[in-house]
Design an enzyme around this catalytic site. Structure first.
Site, short mmCIF file in Angstrom:
data_model
loop_
_atom_site.label_atom_id
_atom_site.label_comp_id
_atom_site.label_asym_id
_atom_site.label_seq_id
_atom_site.Cartn_x
_atom_site.Cartn_y
_atom_site.Cartn_z
N GLY A 197 0.78 -1.23 0.00
CA GLY A 197 0.00 0.00 0.00
C GLY A 197 0.81 1.27 0.00
O GLY A 197 0.75 2.05 -0.94
N ASP B 195 -6.71 -3.58 5.56
CA ASP B 195 -5.63 -4.07 6.43
C ASP B 195 -6.13 -4.41 7.82
O ASP B 195 -6.78 -3.59 8.46
CB ASP B 195 -4.55 -2.99 6.56
CG ASP B 195 -3.84 -2.71 5.25
OD1 ASP B 195 -3.64 -3.67 4.48
OD2 ASP B 195 -3.50 -1.54 5.00
N HIS C 31 11.16 -3.80 7.14
CA HIS C 31 11.46 -3.03 8.35
C HIS C 31 12.92 -2.63 8.42
O HIS C 31 13.36 -2.04 9.40
CB HIS C 31 11.04 -3.81 9.59
CG HIS C 31 9.57 -4.12 9.59
ND1 HIS C 31 9.06 -5.22 8.98
CD2 HIS C 31 8.52 -3.43 10.07
CE1 HIS C 31 7.75 -5.21 9.10
NE2 HIS C 31 7.40 -4.14 9.75
N1 GLN Z 1 -1.43 -0.40 3.80
C1 GLN Z 1 -0.55 -0.15 4.88
C2 GLN Z 1 0.78 0.32 4.36
O1 GLN Z 1 1.22 -0.13 3.37
C3 GLN Z 1 -0.34 -1.37 5.72
C4 GLN Z 1 0.60 -1.13 6.87
C5 GLN Z 1 0.60 -2.18 7.95
O2 GLN Z 1 0.09 -3.24 7.81
N2 GLN Z 1 1.21 -1.91 9.06
O3 GLN Z 1 1.42 1.16 4.93
#
Ligand code: GLN
Ligand code: ZN
Length: 764
Positions: A442, A609, A704
């Site tokens: 996303g 989400d 991350h």
């Molecule tokens: N759609 C969100 C993003 O891409 C999902 C983030 C998440 O799951 N923490 O930032």
């Protein structure tokens, strides 16, 4: 005298000093010494201000530059082999373990992170094996105790207890298949003995030893380990305040009350009903009981009169000297202070208490329970009574239209029209995706420019039109980028979102926002949770404009992007006066309208989400079914209002689904993407075992960390997936959104991802 205590304090600084310094250090802009200096100032300020609010037991050792579990690993020499011999300073090894490191000569991925119990805080999972050699590399508890002492403040140091440390650990890759981390307890105890006896020599009278695993069902089988460990530790340690939080002890109280420790802390915010039983069990002992009456998890003012009643119950049974008033858990999960909020109305401000205000609350409650006649205490008590009464009056008003709508939800509203196989065929006609379709989760990098434009807009330096033009240009860029890289199912990149929850909260009725209410999520990543204060509804569409625009500039399918009801709820501070279920259903109805509007606007895939669905799971198994019922229903309510041709996606990070898999299946999302790059594919076996038939995108690399996954590495992951799942089920995507990444690594990583997907198409 009843004493007061705080179990832990936010470690981010009043103005996010720690984040700024840590990131500056990573960027090579400040030295390790300068970083240490910032940290020292933040610690000193926290100690002094908690003390100034009249708290008796002030925590130390709970500060961290990244994560407190990682601090213990570094101190105990629990350093996985891949971080050894890299010729890095101890500090850089520490950060490499937390976030990975990729430079010219070094390329190591980050360690796995997991949610800290049912909170949105993530800890770095220790990796243990038969070969782990514990030794005390340094004694952070003593260092910080001395640091505070030098500043004239006597603290009660905090350490994570040995059993919780081991239970939260995982077996390293090279461990034997049947290796259990808890088997290392006899080898870990000597390290704790050294740590604790050094603390005693340094002059600590008490030490707070956190054993939060005691509120889990699994602790029932660890009674022998607890008894052995603590019987040994008490012989050399300062007085131990054995600390539990986030839930109830239940039957574990039977063995806990027999441990030779000097005190026991219980969470009365989450589990007030355990008070009577715990006090009964402690009566024949000499233990002090610490009552966690001031919530460490929410931001509502404590009803001091109610807390006093709980305190009195304990005092009647045990006497004043054996009762301590405390926060329910560390205040790590709450923002630093209300004092920095300039935009909340006076009415709103009067509802809340943040960390510093909570410190004051414990002090006031303890003073009242001690029989203080101090005018300041009496005034504080009276003022609290008025605030609570005002909030209760506000709570008694409601949005009747919303309440009625929730009451009239029907079972049909929770189901898609046709089963998955039928839907899949209908969807493929619209979407035309290749085998191994590639997509992202996303968000794309939230650059300095995006943040600057948003800040200008918020300050009124950009008009609505100028800001929207800016966002459209960002969308253009992201769309063009994805087309060039060759991704199949596109996203608009979420440039308009400050945060995946806050953004929605700001557009919904029923929320309020802080300016500076930051809370640590992991490492240097902080979030500012919205606060749900009243019934929730959607006055206007929230994302349709952006998704429709993004679809209009590309021939490829565009995926709409929403945050699910359970996640919005879990990552906000919820109301305390109505159930989480009611709040979740209200959110679900608002999102349902949005999903339907997106479909009407010509969007054929929508991702909702729900990364927080697992973390919201109650800690005790007996409470699971109730939660899962309404949580899954909420997701379905949000997503089932559309026709078969719409492909619903959902996304989860760090989810251990093994034990709740039937609920994941019941969500009936057409595609789900999951974090799998760090958890060694173990999740996929569960999908297979349950015969999961909808599509799955197991993350092929870890976002991350700034590290770029080389193409062969992604291919290896795909191979590993294909060994478990049929090729027709697999989507290829990163394991989460890219907002925290830079463009450089994003581009390099996605190029590798797309070429690995091509390779898979050719070979499978
Ligand atoms: N759609 C969100 C993003 O891409 C999902 C983030 C998440 O799951 N923490 O930032
Ligand atoms: Zn995610």
């Amino acid at each position: 005298m009843v004493a007061s205590s705080v179990l832990g304090f936010p470690r981010i600084g009043g103005n996010r000093e720690v984040k700024k310094a840590v990131e500056a250090y990573w960027a090579g802009k400040i030295s390790a010494d300068e970083l240490t200096k910032v940290a020292a100032d933040v610690k000193k300020t926290s100690w002094a201000s908690v003390k100034a609010h009249g708290v008796d037991y002030i925590p130390s050792g709970d500060f961290s530059l990244y994560d407190h579990v990682l601090d213990h690993s570094a101190a105990f020499n629990v350093i996985p082999k891949r971080y050894v011999g890299l010729e890095l300073s101890a500090l850089d090894v520490y950060f490499a373990m937390g976030r990975g490191r990729q430079t010219e000569n070094v390329d190591v991925p980050a360690s796995e992170m997991k949610k800290w119990f049912d909170s949105n805080y993530h800890f770095v999972v220790p990796e243990l094996s038969e070969e782990t050699e514990f030794k005390l590399n340094f004694n952070k508890a003593v260092e910080e105790f001395n640091e505070a002492k030098a500043a004239g403040i006597l603290t009660r140091p905090v350490v994570l207890g040995p059993i919780s440390y081991l239970v939260l650990s995982k077996a390293a890759k090279d461990a034997k298949p049947d290796f259990q981390p808890i088997s290392l307890l006899p080898r870990l105890i000597p390290v704790y003995k050294q740590l604790l006896s050094d603390l005693k020599s340094a002059g600590a009278e008490w030490v707070q030893v956190d054993e939060p695993v005691l509120v889990l069902d699994s602790a029932a089988a660890l009674d022998k380990q607890f008894t052995a460990a603590y019987s040994d530790l008490v012989t050399i340690a300062p007085k131990i305040m054995l600390t539990t939080y986030f839930g109830r002890l239940d039957s574990n109280i039977a063995f806990v009350s027999k441990l030779p420790v000097a005190g026991l802390h219980i969470d009365l915010d989450r589990a007030p009903a355990q008070l009577v039983e715990v006090v009964e069990a402690l009566k024949p002992t000499e233990m002090v009981v610490s009552l966690g009456v001031v919530s460490g998890r929410n931001i509502w003012k404590t009803d001091i009169a109610a807390a006093i009643k709980l305190g009195q119950t304990a005092i009647e049974a045990l006497g004043q000297e054996r009762v301590v008033v405390a926060t329910s858990s560390s205040l790590l999960h709450t923002p630093v202070t209300l004092a920095s909020e300039k935009k909340l109305t006076a009415e709103q401000k009067d509802w809340f208490a943040f960390a510093l205000e909570k410190a004051e609350e414990v002090a006031v409650i303890a003073a009242v329970l001690s029989g203080s006649q101090d005018a300041k205490v009496t005034a504080a008590l009276e003022k609290n009574g008025q605030s609570i009464a005002k909030r209760r009056r506000f709570e008694s008003t409601s949005d009747d239209a919303v309440r009625k709508r929730v009451a009239s939800i029907t079972p049909e509203m929770l189901h898609r029209k046709s089963p998955f196989a039928t839907r899949q065929e209908a969807q493929q006609k619209h979407l035309n995706l290749p085998k191994f379709p590639t997509t992202t989760i996303g968000s794309f990098p939230q650059t300095k420019e995006i943040r600057a434009a948003r800040a200008k807009f918020t300050k009124g330096q950009l008009t609505q039109e100028e800001y929207e033009d800016f966002i459209k240009k960002e969308i253009d860029l992201v769309v063009k980028f994805q087309e060039e890289v060759g991704l199949d199912l596109l996203v608009h990149g979420e440039p308009e979102r400050n945060d995946m929850v806050q953004y929605f909260g700001e557009l919904l009725e029923g929320f309020v926002f802080t300016q500076n209410g930051w809370v640590q999520s992991y490492g240097s990543r902080y979030v500012r949770p919205p606060i749900i204060v009243s019934d929730v509804s959607r006055p206007v569409p929230m994302t349709v404009k952006w998704s429709a625009y993004a679809q209009s500039v590309t021939g490829k399918p565009m995926k709409g992007m929403l945050t699910g009801p359970v996640t919005i709820l879990n990552w906000s501070f919820p109301r305390a006066d109505v159930t989480r279920e009611l709040q979740s259903k209200q959110l679900a109805l608002a999102l349902r309208d949005e999903v339907i509007d997106l479909e009407k606007a010509g969007i054929h895939a929508i991702q909702v989400d729900e990364p927080a669905i697992r973390e919201g799971l109650p800690l005790r198994r007996v409470d699971w079914d109730g939660y899962l019922k309404w949580a899954v229903d909420s997701f379905k309510l949000a997503t089932a209002g559309v026709s078969d041709t719409l492909q619903t996606h959902s996304h989860f990070c760090y989810s251990d689904f093994d034990d709740i898999f039937p609920s994941i299946q019941r969500l009936d999302a057409d595609v789900i993407s999951i974090e799998a790059s760090k958890s060694d594919m173990k999740l996929l076996h569960t999908f297979k075992q349950y015969g999961y038939s909808n599509q799955i995108g197991p993350g092929v690399y870890d976002i991350h960390s700034p590290r770029v996954p080389p193409r062969p590495e992604i291919e290896e992951r795909l191979k590993a997936m294909l060994a478990i799942l049929p090729s027709s089920l697999i989507f290829v995507n990163p394991d989460c959104g890219l907002k925290t990444r830079g463009w450089k690594e994003t581009e390099a990583s996605l190029v590798n991802l797309v070429s690995a997907a091509k390779w898979a198409r050719e070979n499978y």
